[in-house]
Design a protein around this motif. Sequence first.
Motif, PDB file in Angstrom:
ATOM      1  N   HIS A 255      -3.585  -8.661   8.453  1.00  0.00           N
ATOM      2  CA  HIS A 255      -4.332  -8.749   7.205  1.00  0.00           C
ATOM      3  C   HIS A 255      -3.386  -8.599   6.016  1.00  0.00           C
ATOM      4  O   HIS A 255      -3.479  -9.324   5.020  1.00  0.00           O
ATOM      5  N   GLN A 256      -2.447  -7.662   6.118  1.00  0.00           N
ATOM      6  CA  GLN A 256      -1.442  -7.502   5.059  1.00  0.00           C
ATOM      7  C   GLN A 256      -0.624  -8.780   4.935  1.00  0.00           C
ATOM      8  O   GLN A 256      -0.357  -9.262   3.840  1.00  0.00           O
ATOM      9  N   ARG A 257      -0.235  -9.335   6.072  1.00  0.00           N
ATOM     10  CA  ARG A 257       0.583 -10.555   6.074  1.00  0.00           C
ATOM     11  C   ARG A 257      -0.158 -11.679   5.344  1.00  0.00           C
ATOM     12  O   ARG A 257       0.399 -12.342   4.481  1.00  0.00           O
ATOM     13  N   GLY A 277      -1.301   0.745   2.171  1.00  0.00           N
ATOM     14  CA  GLY A 277      -0.242  -0.275   2.104  1.00  0.00           C
ATOM     15  C   GLY A 277      -0.393  -1.247   0.950  1.00  0.00           C
ATOM     16  O   GLY A 277       0.158  -2.345   1.000  1.00  0.00           O
ATOM     17  N   LYS A 278      -1.080  -0.840  -0.118  1.00  0.00           N
ATOM     18  CA  LYS A 278      -1.262  -1.750  -1.261  1.00  0.00           C
ATOM     19  C   LYS A 278       0.087  -2.106  -1.901  1.00  0.00           C
ATOM     20  O   LYS A 278       0.362  -3.258  -2.193  1.00  0.00           O
ATOM     21  N   THR A 279       0.911  -1.064  -2.114  1.00  0.00           N
ATOM     22  CA  THR A 279       2.205  -1.333  -2.760  1.00  0.00           C
ATOM     23  C   THR A 279       3.087  -2.187  -1.849  1.00  0.00           C
ATOM     24  O   THR A 279       3.789  -3.087  -2.315  1.00  0.00           O
ATOM     25  N   TYR A 516      -1.914   3.994   6.631  1.00  0.00           N
ATOM     26  CA  TYR A 516      -0.648   4.093   7.368  1.00  0.00           C
ATOM     27  C   TYR A 516       0.113   5.356   7.017  1.00  0.00           C
ATOM     28  O   TYR A 516       1.111   5.652   7.622  1.00  0.00           O
ATOM     29  N   ARG A 517      -0.307   6.029   5.949  1.00  0.00           N
ATOM     30  CA  ARG A 517       0.511   7.137   5.474  1.00  0.00           C
ATOM     31  C   ARG A 517       0.220   8.426   6.200  1.00  0.00           C
ATOM     32  O   ARG A 517       1.126   9.143   6.586  1.00  0.00           O
ATOM     33  N   THR A 518      -1.061   8.707   6.336  1.00  0.00           N
ATOM     34  CA  THR A 518      -1.390  10.091   6.627  1.00  0.00           C
ATOM     35  C   THR A 518      -2.290  10.256   7.845  1.00  0.00           C
ATOM     36  O   THR A 518      -2.775   9.280   8.403  1.00  0.00           O
ATOM     37  N   LEU A 636       3.770   8.078  -4.922  1.00  0.00           N
ATOM     38  CA  LEU A 636       4.869   8.587  -4.081  1.00  0.00           C
ATOM     39  C   LEU A 636       4.304   9.166  -2.790  1.00  0.00           C
ATOM     40  O   LEU A 636       3.086   9.273  -2.619  1.00  0.00           O
ATOM     41  N   GLU A 637       5.181   9.569  -1.874  1.00  0.00           N
ATOM     42  CA  GLU A 637       4.701  10.249  -0.665  1.00  0.00           C
ATOM     43  C   GLU A 637       5.761  11.201  -0.138  1.00  0.00           C
ATOM     44  O   GLU A 637       6.954  11.010  -0.370  1.00  0.00           O
ATOM     45  N   PHE A 638       5.302  12.235   0.556  1.00  0.00           N
ATOM     46  CA  PHE A 638       6.192  13.267   1.091  1.00  0.00           C
ATOM     47  C   PHE A 638       5.642  13.680   2.455  1.00  0.00           C
ATOM     48  O   PHE A 638       4.438  13.616   2.684  1.00  0.00           O
ATOM     49  N   SER A 681      -3.429  13.182  -1.248  1.00  0.00           N
ATOM     50  CA  SER A 681      -3.217  11.997  -0.403  1.00  0.00           C
ATOM     51  C   SER A 681      -1.750  11.545  -0.402  1.00  0.00           C
ATOM     52  O   SER A 681      -1.418  10.539   0.192  1.00  0.00           O
ATOM     53  N   ARG A 682      -0.859  12.317  -1.047  1.00  0.00           N
ATOM     54  CA  ARG A 682       0.579  12.010  -0.970  1.00  0.00           C
ATOM     55  C   ARG A 682       1.174  12.529   0.337  1.00  0.00           C
ATOM     56  O   ARG A 682       2.279  12.196   0.705  1.00  0.00           O
ATOM     57  N   ALA A 683       0.441  13.421   1.036  1.00  0.00           N
ATOM     58  CA  ALA A 683       1.002  14.084   2.226  1.00  0.00           C
ATOM     59  C   ALA A 683       0.957  13.173   3.440  1.00  0.00           C
ATOM     60  O   ALA A 683      -0.062  12.552   3.705  1.00  0.00           O
TER      61      ALA A 683
HETATM   62  N1  LIG Z   1       2.314  -2.491   8.094  1.00  0.00           N
HETATM   63  C1  LIG Z   1       2.791  -1.277   7.977  1.00  0.00           C
HETATM   64  N2  LIG Z   1       3.464  -0.716   8.991  1.00  0.00           N
HETATM   65  C2  LIG Z   1       3.977   0.524   8.890  1.00  0.00           C
HETATM   66  N3  LIG Z   1       3.858   1.288   7.805  1.00  0.00           N
HETATM   67  C3  LIG Z   1       3.199   0.790   6.771  1.00  0.00           C
HETATM   68  C4  LIG Z   1       2.627  -0.505   6.791  1.00  0.00           C
HETATM   69  N4  LIG Z   1       2.018  -0.717   5.601  1.00  0.00           N
HETATM   70  C5  LIG Z   1       2.208   0.397   4.878  1.00  0.00           C
HETATM   71  N5  LIG Z   1       2.916   1.293   5.571  1.00  0.00           N
HETATM   72  C6  LIG Z   1       3.339   2.626   5.121  1.00  0.00           C
HETATM   73  O1  LIG Z   1       2.213   3.311   4.621  1.00  0.00           O
HETATM   74  C7  LIG Z   1       2.588   4.138   3.531  1.00  0.00           C
HETATM   75  C8  LIG Z   1       1.692   3.841   2.361  1.00  0.00           C
HETATM   76  O2  LIG Z   1       1.973   2.532   1.867  1.00  0.00           O
HETATM   77  P1  LIG Z   1       1.780   2.195   0.329  1.00  0.00           P
HETATM   78  O3  LIG Z   1       2.504   3.158  -0.517  1.00  0.00           O
HETATM   79  O4  LIG Z   1       2.032   0.749   0.154  1.00  0.00           O
HETATM   80  O5  LIG Z   1       0.228   2.484   0.225  1.00  0.00           O
HETATM   81  P2  LIG Z   1      -0.684   2.447  -1.067  1.00  0.00           P
HETATM   82  O6  LIG Z   1      -1.984   1.919  -0.619  1.00  0.00           O
HETATM   83  O7  LIG Z   1       0.010   1.744  -2.178  1.00  0.00           O
HETATM   84  O8  LIG Z   1      -0.803   3.983  -1.371  1.00  0.00           O
HETATM   85  P3  LIG Z   1      -1.183   4.761  -2.730  1.00  0.00           P
HETATM   86  O9  LIG Z   1      -2.311   4.026  -3.368  1.00  0.00           O
HETATM   87  O10 LIG Z   1      -1.580   6.096  -2.240  1.00  0.00           O
HETATM   88  O11 LIG Z   1       0.050   4.824  -3.556  1.00  0.00           O
HETATM   89  C9  LIG Z   1       4.060   3.874   3.274  1.00  0.00           C
HETATM   90  O12 LIG Z   1       4.820   4.869   3.912  1.00  0.00           O
HETATM   91  C10 LIG Z   1       4.294   2.558   3.936  1.00  0.00           C
HETATM   92  O13 LIG Z   1       5.619   2.429   4.348  1.00  0.00           O
END
Ligand SMILES: Nc1ncnc2c1ncn2[C@@H]1O[C@H](COP(=O)(O)OP(=O)(O)OP(=O)(O)O)[C@@H](O)[C@H]1O
Length: 706
Positions: A255-257, A277-279, A516-518, A636-638, A681-683
């Motif tokens: 879906h991301q692709r 994974g929006k960013t 994917y983050r948390t 960011l994330e930690f 949600s950064r964790a």
């Molecule tokens: N397809 C993927 N496979 C592995 N990790 C992924 C994938 N897509 C996203 N991630 C990981 O998920 C985490 C969150 O991604 P990203 O920062 O793009 O999310 P976001 O939706 O922009 O988050 P936020 O709105 O909280 O800033 C990152 O560590 C990213 O590397």
Amino acid sequence: MSGPQLAISNEFMEALARLPKSQRKKVQEFAKKFRADPKSSAINYEKIHNMDDDRVRTVRIDQKYRAVVLHPDQGNTYVLVWVDNHDEAMDWARNRTFEVHPETQSLQILNVEQVQKSLAEAGSREIGSEKLFSHDDETLLSFGVPPVLIPAVRHLESKEQLSQLQTVLPEESYESLVWLAEGESVEEVRRAVGMPISLRDEVPAGTDRGESSSEDQAIAKGQSGRRFHRVSSDDELDRVLAAPLERWRVFLHPHQRQLTERSFAGPALVLGGAGTGKTIVAMHRARQLALKLQNNHKVLFTTFTKNLAENVRYVLKTLCGDEFNQIDVQHIHDHAMSWLRPSGQFSVGSDDDLALAWDMVAVDNPTNFETDVLREEWFYSHAIKGVTSREEYFRLSRIGRTPLLSRRDRAAVWKSFELFEESLRLAGKTHWIGIVSKAAEYARKVPSPIYRHVIVDEGQDFTASDWRFIRSLVRPSQDDVFIVADPRQRIYNEPTLLADGGIAIDDRIHRLQINYRTTEQIRNWATDRSGGGDMSDLCDSSWSEIATHSLFSGPDPELIESKDLESESVAIAQLIESLKTDFPLEEIAVVVRANWQLKKLKAALTRQQVEHSVLGQNTSDTQGVRLATMHRVKGLEFRCVIVAGLAADVFPTKYRGREDDERAKKQHVITEKNLLYVASSRARDRLYVSTVAGFAKSTFFKTTKT
Ligand SMILES: Nc1ncnc2c1ncn2[C@@H]1O[C@H](COP(=O)(O)OP(=O)(O)OP(=O)(O)O)[C@@H](O)[C@H]1O
């Protein structure tokens, strides 16, 4: 026929990341040679003992290490699937099967030992007890459940048992089963995981359904993109192998692709919760668009958070080759300022400067309203609604807003706006709305705009005046504006409709629903405390959504209670000491609401000799534990986050608007709650929430669910 091609698998990257750095370098050098000519006599292939599958061999990297290579019978692709010490690499390969799934036609790798164990466990479960899935085999197969694992899935009785199959099942099937187990419909799940609603849609041109793909073709098909990536150049190979932990660089969810590669007939919006994974999607899309650009055209990647812009620029540079030169990454205000700089210096007034200008209006107020009312009305009309002229202000719909304004009132109110602008101008100051509007005016006049595409991250925080500026930067055309947003992370302004800034989304709306983050525990905790927000904040569209899920679990967030802020600082220093063994200090962030709290915390950590640094706009040159405000950690994330200093009178901050404005009061609470959502949600792995003097019992802190 084209020459040999190199692909790498997701698991290969995982194995690479585990190797010592010096060894990784050797693998990189080997991979380049291998890519140049996998049939070269210098490549030392070895058959794997006791393995019948002739497609799988090991290749020698040095005396100690071997890579496992899959070379399908048909086609010309060589896939690096694992790397390890000689014996371990052999063991790994012997314990795997490599099969094209009969329904999804994607290539799947299964761990034989784990499959057998799961089947044995399934066999030991009682026949007749209630099962988790009642779907027929065809449906389970359509989600990519490997035929051999159908009995194991059939016998599942609980979600806990399903989670034990996570490492056994291919990602796409596990992900789908998690949603099916939550009771979502088959169609909804197909949509969420990026599968066609009807399997017929997936059939490649020229083939009948049921006709099987060769492994070579299967590597390139839909769900296989999560596991395999064909490398197109040495440059790309270097970039990919240099960051084996950051697998999102190449392995995207289908879906991301789709969202990074497809074309849209106009502005498109992608919504998703924190960590979906929006960013990542936005960055990949920026790169894809830049790759297609000609002449001096460019992509603008813009956001509302300075640290995020900094991070995105850094990551995009490592993600891209020369195409990076065709991408500008800038905070929206910095970008607006860059349009104005050639015509002079502009000094943006502080909150105090603006307040002083409103005080000047009060001296000779042309209306019957307090300046608080006028100030809010000015911000609402100019920023949230994008009004730029008296005529527009007279046409502005103010439904639901107080006080009611007659035509005559509006004329007087507009006069007060002019007085405000004049007094600010006399003080040699301006404001961001003015800067952005002026920049839009300049941009509109450019006969041949340089930007072909604008990508917007953190779209929920942009105002209508910002959207107007964006609209003026790029002519209406295919793929002109691409926006990612999370309405729950709106922490700056009131909800703003994209249409008020001239951005017509129509039905080009998509959702990302896998976190994917948390962990699921942290995701739930954070979501339950957010102030809320949904698609209707941005556009006029209704759409039912299925829940977002994290695909991994961890400990529940932990609450810490202290009697006062002093003892809290000591407790936090002790907590960090205890976390040091599990996390590098740089991966721990302490997040507070106000700047003054940072100073206090900094002093306490200095006393306790805990290495730390306060996050400024530049995130890269800091050391030790990160200290930051909730606003600063956006994007960011930690690995570990401590949300601290939650105390009455500190959080939520005091509402400073008009007492009789219930709507504004409500917005204030939503924004403060959203800040808690952003911070927690950064964790990634661990979340601690530190409250002071009974704050945990306050109504504000209760979950939205209770
Ligand atoms: N397809 C993927 N496979 C592995 N990790 C992924 C994938 N897509 C996203 N991630 C990981 O998920 C985490 C969150 O991604 P990203 O920062 O793009 O999310 P976001 O939706 O922009 O988050 P936020 O709105 O909280 O800033 C990152 O560590 C990213 O590397």
